[in-house]
Design an enzyme around this catalytic site. Structure first.
Site, PDB file in Angstrom:
ATOM      1  N   THR A 164      -1.703   8.926   1.007  1.00  0.00           N
ATOM      2  CA  THR A 164      -1.782   7.453   1.026  1.00  0.00           C
ATOM      3  C   THR A 164      -2.953   7.072   1.939  1.00  0.00           C
ATOM      4  O   THR A 164      -3.474   7.925   2.665  1.00  0.00           O
ATOM      5  CB  THR A 164      -0.503   6.818   1.629  1.00  0.00           C
ATOM      6  OG1 THR A 164      -0.528   7.022   3.053  1.00  0.00           O
ATOM      7  CG2 THR A 164       0.775   7.385   1.045  1.00  0.00           C
TER       8      THR A 164
ATOM      9  N   SER B 131       9.121   9.832  10.279  1.00  0.00           N
ATOM     10  CA  SER B 131       8.002  10.747  10.001  1.00  0.00           C
ATOM     11  C   SER B 131       8.382  12.110  10.569  1.00  0.00           C
ATOM     12  O   SER B 131       9.264  12.191  11.434  1.00  0.00           O
ATOM     13  CB  SER B 131       6.753  10.240  10.720  1.00  0.00           C
ATOM     14  OG  SER B 131       5.721  11.203  10.721  1.00  0.00           O
TER      15      SER B 131
ATOM     16  N   SER C 229       0.838  -1.199   0.000  1.00  0.00           N
ATOM     17  CA  SER C 229       0.000   0.000   0.000  1.00  0.00           C
ATOM     18  C   SER C 229       0.875   1.253   0.000  1.00  0.00           C
ATOM     19  O   SER C 229       2.067   1.186   0.322  1.00  0.00           O
ATOM     20  CB  SER C 229      -0.881  -0.020   1.262  1.00  0.00           C
ATOM     21  OG  SER C 229      -1.658   1.137   1.383  1.00  0.00           O
TER      22      SER C 229
ATOM     23  N   LYS D 248       8.298   6.687  16.180  1.00  0.00           N
ATOM     24  CA  LYS D 248       9.085   7.285  15.095  1.00  0.00           C
ATOM     25  C   LYS D 248      10.312   8.039  15.637  1.00  0.00           C
ATOM     26  O   LYS D 248      11.348   8.091  14.988  1.00  0.00           O
ATOM     27  CB  LYS D 248       8.204   8.219  14.251  1.00  0.00           C
ATOM     28  CG  LYS D 248       7.069   7.489  13.514  1.00  0.00           C
ATOM     29  CD  LYS D 248       7.593   6.524  12.474  1.00  0.00           C
ATOM     30  CE  LYS D 248       6.513   5.906  11.630  1.00  0.00           C
ATOM     31  NZ  LYS D 248       7.031   4.976  10.610  1.00  0.00           N
TER      32      LYS D 248
ATOM     33  N   TYR E 156       2.490   6.769  18.175  1.00  0.00           N
ATOM     34  CA  TYR E 156       3.074   6.812  16.828  1.00  0.00           C
ATOM     35  C   TYR E 156       4.330   7.680  16.830  1.00  0.00           C
ATOM     36  O   TYR E 156       5.396   7.290  16.346  1.00  0.00           O
ATOM     37  CB  TYR E 156       2.031   7.372  15.849  1.00  0.00           C
ATOM     38  CG  TYR E 156       2.507   7.513  14.422  1.00  0.00           C
ATOM     39  CD1 TYR E 156       2.724   6.385  13.633  1.00  0.00           C
ATOM     40  CD2 TYR E 156       2.743   8.769  13.857  1.00  0.00           C
ATOM     41  CE1 TYR E 156       3.159   6.508  12.313  1.00  0.00           C
ATOM     42  CE2 TYR E 156       3.177   8.900  12.550  1.00  0.00           C
ATOM     43  CZ  TYR E 156       3.380   7.768  11.778  1.00  0.00           C
ATOM     44  OH  TYR E 156       3.808   7.891  10.488  1.00  0.00           O
TER      45      TYR E 156
HETATM   46  N1  LIG Z   1       1.445   8.827   4.515  1.00  0.00           N
HETATM   47  C1  LIG Z   1       2.013   9.701   5.301  1.00  0.00           C
HETATM   48  O1  LIG Z   1       1.559  10.862   5.390  1.00  0.00           O
HETATM   49  C2  LIG Z   1       3.208   9.334   6.120  1.00  0.00           C
HETATM   50  C3  LIG Z   1       3.884  10.347   6.787  1.00  0.00           C
HETATM   51  C4  LIG Z   1       4.987  10.031   7.555  1.00  0.00           C
HETATM   52  C5  LIG Z   1       5.427   8.739   7.642  1.00  0.00           C
HETATM   53  N2  LIG Z   1       4.754   7.749   6.995  1.00  0.00           N
HETATM   54  C6  LIG Z   1       5.230   6.379   7.160  1.00  0.00           C
HETATM   55  O2  LIG Z   1       5.371   5.772   5.897  1.00  0.00           O
HETATM   56  C7  LIG Z   1       5.238   4.363   6.035  1.00  0.00           C
HETATM   57  C8  LIG Z   1       4.253   3.860   4.986  1.00  0.00           C
HETATM   58  O3  LIG Z   1       2.988   4.434   5.246  1.00  0.00           O
HETATM   59  P1  LIG Z   1       1.895   4.689   4.130  1.00  0.00           P
HETATM   60  O4  LIG Z   1       1.550   6.108   4.174  1.00  0.00           O
HETATM   61  O5  LIG Z   1       2.296   4.076   2.874  1.00  0.00           O
HETATM   62  O6  LIG Z   1       0.661   3.897   4.790  1.00  0.00           O
HETATM   63  P2  LIG Z   1      -0.239   2.688   4.276  1.00  0.00           P
HETATM   64  O7  LIG Z   1      -0.735   2.960   2.909  1.00  0.00           O
HETATM   65  O8  LIG Z   1      -1.238   2.449   5.366  1.00  0.00           O
HETATM   66  O9  LIG Z   1       0.779   1.464   4.203  1.00  0.00           O
HETATM   67  C9  LIG Z   1       1.273   0.866   5.359  1.00  0.00           C
HETATM   68  C10 LIG Z   1       2.000  -0.415   4.990  1.00  0.00           C
HETATM   69  O10 LIG Z   1       2.499  -1.017   6.188  1.00  0.00           O
HETATM   70  C11 LIG Z   1       2.127  -2.383   6.213  1.00  0.00           C
HETATM   71  N3  LIG Z   1       1.901  -2.857   7.572  1.00  0.00           N
HETATM   72  C12 LIG Z   1       1.065  -2.363   8.527  1.00  0.00           C
HETATM   73  N4  LIG Z   1       1.055  -3.156   9.602  1.00  0.00           N
HETATM   74  C13 LIG Z   1       1.904  -4.186   9.333  1.00  0.00           C
HETATM   75  C14 LIG Z   1       2.303  -5.351  10.047  1.00  0.00           C
HETATM   76  N5  LIG Z   1       1.835  -5.648  11.257  1.00  0.00           N
HETATM   77  N6  LIG Z   1       3.184  -6.189   9.449  1.00  0.00           N
HETATM   78  C15 LIG Z   1       3.664  -5.944   8.213  1.00  0.00           C
HETATM   79  N7  LIG Z   1       3.314  -4.868   7.487  1.00  0.00           N
HETATM   80  C16 LIG Z   1       2.442  -4.003   8.049  1.00  0.00           C
HETATM   81  C17 LIG Z   1       0.828  -2.456   5.416  1.00  0.00           C
HETATM   82  O11 LIG Z   1       0.697  -3.764   4.838  1.00  0.00           O
HETATM   83  P3  LIG Z   1      -0.309  -4.916   5.336  1.00  0.00           P
HETATM   84  O12 LIG Z   1      -1.506  -4.258   5.930  1.00  0.00           O
HETATM   85  O13 LIG Z   1      -0.563  -5.694   4.080  1.00  0.00           O
HETATM   86  O14 LIG Z   1       0.489  -5.714   6.329  1.00  0.00           O
HETATM   87  C18 LIG Z   1       1.095  -1.437   4.320  1.00  0.00           C
HETATM   88  O15 LIG Z   1       1.762  -2.047   3.239  1.00  0.00           O
HETATM   89  C19 LIG Z   1       4.788   4.116   7.473  1.00  0.00           C
HETATM   90  O16 LIG Z   1       5.904   3.731   8.249  1.00  0.00           O
HETATM   91  C20 LIG Z   1       4.293   5.469   7.920  1.00  0.00           C
HETATM   92  O17 LIG Z   1       4.395   5.654   9.306  1.00  0.00           O
HETATM   93  C21 LIG Z   1       3.658   8.016   6.235  1.00  0.00           C
END
Ligand SMILES: NC(=O)c1ccc[n+]([C@@H]2O[C@H](COP(=O)([O-])OP(=O)(O)OC[C@H]3O[C@@H](n4cnc5c(N)ncnc54)[C@H](OP(=O)(O)O)[C@@H]3O)[C@@H](O)[C@H]2O)c1
Length: 266
Positions: A191, A143, A18, A160, A156
């Site tokens: 996302t 993050s 995702s 981080k 969270y």
């Molecule tokens: N989007 C933002 O604004 C933002 C900002 C700062 C940091 N981030 C960081 O970026 C990273 C990716 O986030 P995203 O925005 O792409 O969110 P997302 O679309 O919700 O994707 C999260 C991913 O993490 C995986 N995941 C969650 N729980 C898991 C578990 N127990 N075991 C293995 N995989 C797991 C999910 O896969 P499954 O559910 O298939 O396991 C999914 O592929 C995260 O670390 C997030 O904290 C995002």
């Protein structure tokens, strides 16, 4: 970006089902890398794989960051197929949408397990390989919440922040083995992270928050992440005007405490 940098590199990506992870897979496939796609949702990973231009170069490996007792077996599977690992992208994670008051200890532990312990378990599993190779690169997705606390993000933000301490120490310790580490701090990226975020009782928040929907497009974020890897940056901030809060906290803390607590958390 140097487009040849990732050609044939073996890159293990967590959270590949995702958002940022999925887009990393697409851009790295285009760049010629050999990818290991990991997450819990294997059918989604296979769907993403079937869309890639160089499917036969890649593999899907199921991974639950909340239960990483099998990470050495997973690492062995990768080594059997590719014989090396060049880059680990510790991207998988979950966010939170609840006050500290309303977040159960179970949820506090779950967030720490997935975002911190799960993350470093993979690093510990690949580290002996990196030492032997005398090379290896890790991209850690922290993050801006790893730079300052914010409403509804206590656990969270703590998870981080923890990644910074761990990886800054690690990269100093492993410099003689050629380890490179980039810690990335995305701001608001478009996302499904808010939809997948957990409430205080551990249920899915289930909503695309305004801040997420209006965030930086994920393909732009991923281009910047890959550029930071190519340039071996220790740290990279990625996002729009929300990044100002990081600089404000550092250089104008009084202004930070006046303005930022009034910002909307969703
Ligand atoms: N989007 C933002 O604004 C933002 C900002 C700062 C940091 N981030 C960081 O970026 C990273 C990716 O986030 P995203 O925005 O792409 O969110 P997302 O679309 O919700 O994707 C999260 C991913 O993490 C995986 N995941 C969650 N729980 C898991 C578990 N127990 N075991 C293995 N995989 C797991 C999910 O896969 P499954 O559910 O298939 O396991 C999914 O592929 C995260 O670390 C997030 O904290 C995002």
């Amino acid at each position: 970006m140097n487009t040849t940098y990732f050609n044939q590199k073996v890159v293990w990506i967590t959270g590949a089902s995702s958002g940022i992870g999925e887009e990393l897979v697409r851009q790295l496939d285009q760049a010629g890398a050999q990818l290991i796609l990991s997450a819990r949702n294997v059918s989604k990973l296979n769907e993403i794989l079937s869309d890639l231009s160089q499917q036969s170069k890649h593999m899907v490996l199921k991974l639950d960051l909340e239960n990483t007792s099998n990470v050495e077996e997973l690492t062995n599977e990768i080594m059997q197929r590719y014989g090396r690992i060049d880059v680990l992208i510790n991207n998988g994670g979950i966010s939170q949408r609840a006050t500290a008051h309303d977040t159960s200890m179970e949820v506090n532990r779950k967030i720490m397990e997935v975002n911190y312990f799960g993350n470093i378990a993979l690093t510990k599993a690949v580290l002996p390989i990196f030492r032997q190779q005398k090379s290896g690169q890790i991209l850690v997705i922290s993050s801006i919440a790893g730079k300052f606390g914010f409403h509804l993000r206590s656990a969270y933000s703590a998870s981080k922040h923890a990644l910074f301490g761990y990886y800054e120490s690690l990269v100093m310790e492993e410099s003689d083995y050629g380890l490179k580490v980039t810690v990335a701090c995305p701001g608001k990226i478009n996302t499904p992270i808010s939809t997948n975020a957990v409430t205080g009782e551990g249920k899915a928040h289930g909503q695309m928050d305004h801040n997420q929907a209006t965030g930086m497009p994920v393909d732009v974020c991923v281009k910047q992440l890959l550029r930071a890897l190519v340039n071996n940056k220790h740290e990279v901030l990625i996002g729009n005007k929300e990044l100002l809060a990081v600089h404000m906290k550092r250089f104008f803390p009084r202004l930070f405490w006046k303005l930022i607590p009034k910002q909307s958390p969703t």
